[in-house]
Write an enzyme that holds these catalytic residues in place. Structure first.
Site, PDB file in Angstrom:
ATOM      1  N   GLY A   1       3.562  -6.629  -2.593  1.00 17.65           N
ATOM      2  CA  GLY A   1       3.676  -6.343  -0.967  1.00 17.65           C
ATOM      3  C   GLY A   1       5.598  -5.321  -1.613  1.00 17.65           C
ATOM      4  O   GLY A   1       5.259  -5.324  -2.328  1.00 17.65           O
TER       5      GLY A   1
ATOM      6  N   ASP B   1       0.965  -1.288   0.381  1.00 13.88           N
ATOM      7  CA  ASP B   1       0.026  -0.055  -0.369  1.00 13.88           C
ATOM      8  C   ASP B   1       0.896   1.448   0.019  1.00 13.88           C
ATOM      9  O   ASP B   1       0.492   2.164   0.709  1.00 13.88           O
ATOM     10  CB  ASP B   1      -1.454   0.208   1.410  1.00 13.88           C
ATOM     11  CG  ASP B   1      -2.206  -1.441   1.337  1.00 13.88           C
ATOM     12  OD1 ASP B   1      -2.859  -1.345  -0.013  1.00 13.88           O
ATOM     13  OD2 ASP B   1      -2.532  -1.613   2.076  1.00 13.88           O
ATOM     14  N   VAL B   2       1.899   1.206  -0.198  1.00 12.38           N
ATOM     15  CA  VAL B   2       2.375   2.308  -0.639  1.00 12.38           C
ATOM     16  C   VAL B   2       2.320   2.732  -1.863  1.00 12.38           C
ATOM     17  O   VAL B   2       2.630   4.243  -2.035  1.00 12.38           O
ATOM     18  CB  VAL B   2       4.058   2.501  -0.309  1.00 12.38           C
ATOM     19  CG1 VAL B   2       4.721   1.617   0.443  1.00 12.38           C
ATOM     20  CG2 VAL B   2       4.883   1.462  -1.520  1.00 12.38           C
ATOM     21  N   GLY B   3       2.450   2.500  -2.741  1.00 12.97           N
ATOM     22  CA  GLY B   3       1.469   3.204  -3.961  1.00 12.97           C
ATOM     23  C   GLY B   3       2.173   2.076  -5.877  1.00 12.97           C
ATOM     24  O   GLY B   3       2.293   3.672  -6.653  1.00 12.97           O
ATOM     25  N   LYS B   4       2.398   1.438  -5.426  1.00 15.36           N
ATOM     26  CA  LYS B   4       3.066   0.515  -6.477  1.00 15.36           C
ATOM     27  C   LYS B   4       2.193   0.387  -7.855  1.00 15.36           C
ATOM     28  O   LYS B   4       2.394   0.977  -8.876  1.00 15.36           O
ATOM     29  CB  LYS B   4       3.535  -0.852  -6.376  1.00 15.36           C
ATOM     30  CG  LYS B   4       4.569  -0.999  -4.775  1.00 15.36           C
ATOM     31  CD  LYS B   4       5.364  -2.271  -5.002  1.00 15.36           C
ATOM     32  CE  LYS B   4       4.129  -3.396  -4.962  1.00 15.36           C
ATOM     33  NZ  LYS B   4       3.568  -3.247  -3.338  1.00 15.36           N
TER      34      LYS B   4
ATOM     35  N   ASP C   1      -5.928  -5.053  -9.832  1.00 17.72           N
ATOM     36  CA  ASP C   1      -4.340  -4.322 -10.126  1.00 17.72           C
ATOM     37  C   ASP C   1      -4.457  -3.939 -11.544  1.00 17.72           C
ATOM     38  O   ASP C   1      -3.946  -2.774 -12.133  1.00 17.72           O
ATOM     39  CB  ASP C   1      -2.979  -4.677  -9.528  1.00 17.72           C
ATOM     40  CG  ASP C   1      -2.743  -5.081  -7.960  1.00 17.72           C
ATOM     41  OD1 ASP C   1      -3.746  -4.016  -7.407  1.00 17.72           O
ATOM     42  OD2 ASP C   1      -2.322  -5.388  -7.263  1.00 17.72           O
TER      43      ASP C   1
ATOM     44  N   LYS D   1       3.003  -8.772 -13.811  1.00 15.19           N
ATOM     45  CA  LYS D   1       2.197  -9.017 -12.037  1.00 15.19           C
ATOM     46  C   LYS D   1       2.322 -10.514 -12.237  1.00 15.19           C
ATOM     47  O   LYS D   1       1.466 -11.269 -12.713  1.00 15.19           O
ATOM     48  CB  LYS D   1       1.335  -8.291 -11.524  1.00 15.19           C
ATOM     49  CG  LYS D   1       1.691  -8.513 -10.063  1.00 15.19           C
ATOM     50  CD  LYS D   1       0.662  -7.273  -8.996  1.00 15.19           C
ATOM     51  CE  LYS D   1       0.366  -6.593  -7.738  1.00 15.19           C
ATOM     52  NZ  LYS D   1       0.327  -5.974  -7.292  1.00 15.19           N
TER      53      LYS D   1
ATOM     54  N   TYR E   1      -0.016   1.947  -8.250  1.00 18.80           N
ATOM     55  CA  TYR E   1      -0.870   3.403  -8.717  1.00 18.80           C
ATOM     56  C   TYR E   1       0.594   4.352  -9.871  1.00 18.80           C
ATOM     57  O   TYR E   1       0.511   4.811 -11.115  1.00 18.80           O
ATOM     58  CB  TYR E   1      -0.975   4.990  -7.877  1.00 18.80           C
ATOM     59  CG  TYR E   1      -1.496   6.403  -8.275  1.00 18.80           C
ATOM     60  CD1 TYR E   1      -2.277   6.536  -8.306  1.00 18.80           C
ATOM     61  CD2 TYR E   1      -0.161   7.051  -7.491  1.00 18.80           C
ATOM     62  CE1 TYR E   1      -1.988   8.027  -8.899  1.00 18.80           C
ATOM     63  CE2 TYR E   1      -0.298   8.257  -7.388  1.00 18.80           C
ATOM     64  CZ  TYR E   1      -0.902   8.947  -8.278  1.00 18.80           C
ATOM     65  OH  TYR E   1      -1.224  10.071  -8.304  1.00 18.80           O
TER      66      TYR E   1
ATOM     67  N   ASN F   1       6.087   8.995  -3.012  1.00 17.06           N
ATOM     68  CA  ASN F   1       4.802   9.118  -3.472  1.00 17.06           C
ATOM     69  C   ASN F   1       4.161   9.395  -2.214  1.00 17.06           C
ATOM     70  O   ASN F   1       4.599   8.935  -1.210  1.00 17.06           O
ATOM     71  CB  ASN F   1       3.691   7.436  -3.644  1.00 17.06           C
ATOM     72  CG  ASN F   1       2.465   7.890  -4.148  1.00 17.06           C
ATOM     73  OD1 ASN F   1       2.347   8.733  -4.323  1.00 17.06           O
ATOM     74  ND2 ASN F   1       2.110   6.915  -3.762  1.00 17.06           N
TER      75      ASN F   1
END
Length: 226
Positions: free
Chosen positions: A119, A13-16, A55, A38, A18, A179
Site C-alpha cells: 500500500g 495500485d500506483v504501480g510499485k 507480486d 516484500k 511494476y 508512473n
C-alpha cells in the site's frame, strides 16, 4: 556487503510492483546481482504448493533475476486487504524478526535488494497484541526510499503528503518515480514541476504506460542503494 532500497508509493495500485520489476531488471542487465523482497503480500491465489505471491511472481517474470518465490515474501495472504486485516482473517500475523531474518538471508545472496512496501507509507502490517506499521520495517532495515506516484490528476497532493510524512518521521527519501506519465500532457509536466518545487526532491524518472525499460542507467540507480 549487500545494499538495499525501499520502494513505497502514494497509495495502492500506483504501480510499485511494476516499477520495482523494471528497476531490478535494469540492475540485472547492468551485470548486478539484484534481488526482490516484500514483507507481506495480500490478494494471492492458490497454486500447487500453496498460495503464490503474485507480486513476487510478476517481478521474477519481468526482471528474469532467477530468484525463488520462497525467498521473496515471508507472509502471503489470500484476502485482498491490508496485511493486518488479512492476518486477522487468516492467521499468521507478521513478525518483524522473521521479516528481518529473511532480508538478512537474501543479503548473503544478492548484492542489491529492492524491497517493496504494501500500500502507501501509512500501512498497518499488524494490529493485535502487537502493533507493526510499514515504517517500522523500513527503520528496522535502515533503508532509504523512493516514492512511486501516479502522474495524473491529484498527484501533487498525494506525493507531497507522502514525502512530508516521511520527512517528519525521519525516513530518508531520494525522490520520486512518476508512473502512467504522458509527456504531451501539460498537466502532468506541471505536476512533475510542482512536486519537485514543493518537496525539494527530484523526480528521477517518468514512466509511460507499457514501458519495458527504465531510461535511467543502472549506475545511477545503483548509487541509491545503501
Amino acid at each position: 556487503m549487500s545494499k538495499g532500497l525501499f520502494i513505497t508509493g502514494t497509495g495502492t495500485d500506483v504501480g510499485k510492483t511494476y516499477v520495482t520489476a523494471l528497476l531490478i531488471k535494469k540492475l540485472c542487465e547492468g551485470g548486478l546481482r539484484a534481488g526482490y523482497y516484500k514483507a507481506a503480500v495480500s490478494g494471492n491465489e492458490e497454486g500447487p504448493g500453496g498460495l503464490i505471491p503474485g507480486d513476487g511472481e510478476y517481478v521474477r517474470e519481468i526482471s528474469q533475476n532467477g530468484q525463488t518465490l520462497a525467498s521473496m515474501v515471508p507472509y502471503v495472504y489470500r484476502q485482498s486487504v491490508s496485511p493486518h486485516l488479512a492476518a486477522k482473517l487468516e492467521g499468521n500475523p507478521v513478525e518483524l524478526e522473521k521479516v528481518a531474518a529473511g532480508y538478512r538471508r537474501l543479503s548473503r545472496e544478492y548484492a542489491f535488494i529492492t524491497m517493496e512496501g504494501s500500500g502507501g507509507i501509512v500501512c498497518p502490517i499488524r494490529y493485535d497484541k502487537k502493533v507493526l506499521w510499514l515504517e517500522d520495517i523500513i527503520r528496522q532495515l535502515k533503508l532509504p526510499s523512493l516514492i512511486v506516484a501516479d502522474a495524473g490528476l491529484g498527484s501533487i497532493n498525494s506525493a507531497v503528503l507522502t514525502a512530508e510524512y516521511m520527512k517528519q518521521n525521519k525516513l530518508p527519501v531520494w525522490g520520486f518515480i512518476l508512473n502512467h506519465y504522458h509527456d504531451d500532457s501539460i498537466m502532468e509536466r506541471d505536476n512533475r514541476y510542482m512536486i519537485e518545487q514543493r518537496t525539494g526532491l527530484p523526480v528521477i524518472e517518468c514512466i509511460a504506460d507499457g514501458q519495458r525499460e527504465l531510461e535511467t542507467e543502472a549506475e545511477v540507480w545503483k548509487e541509491m542503494y545503501i
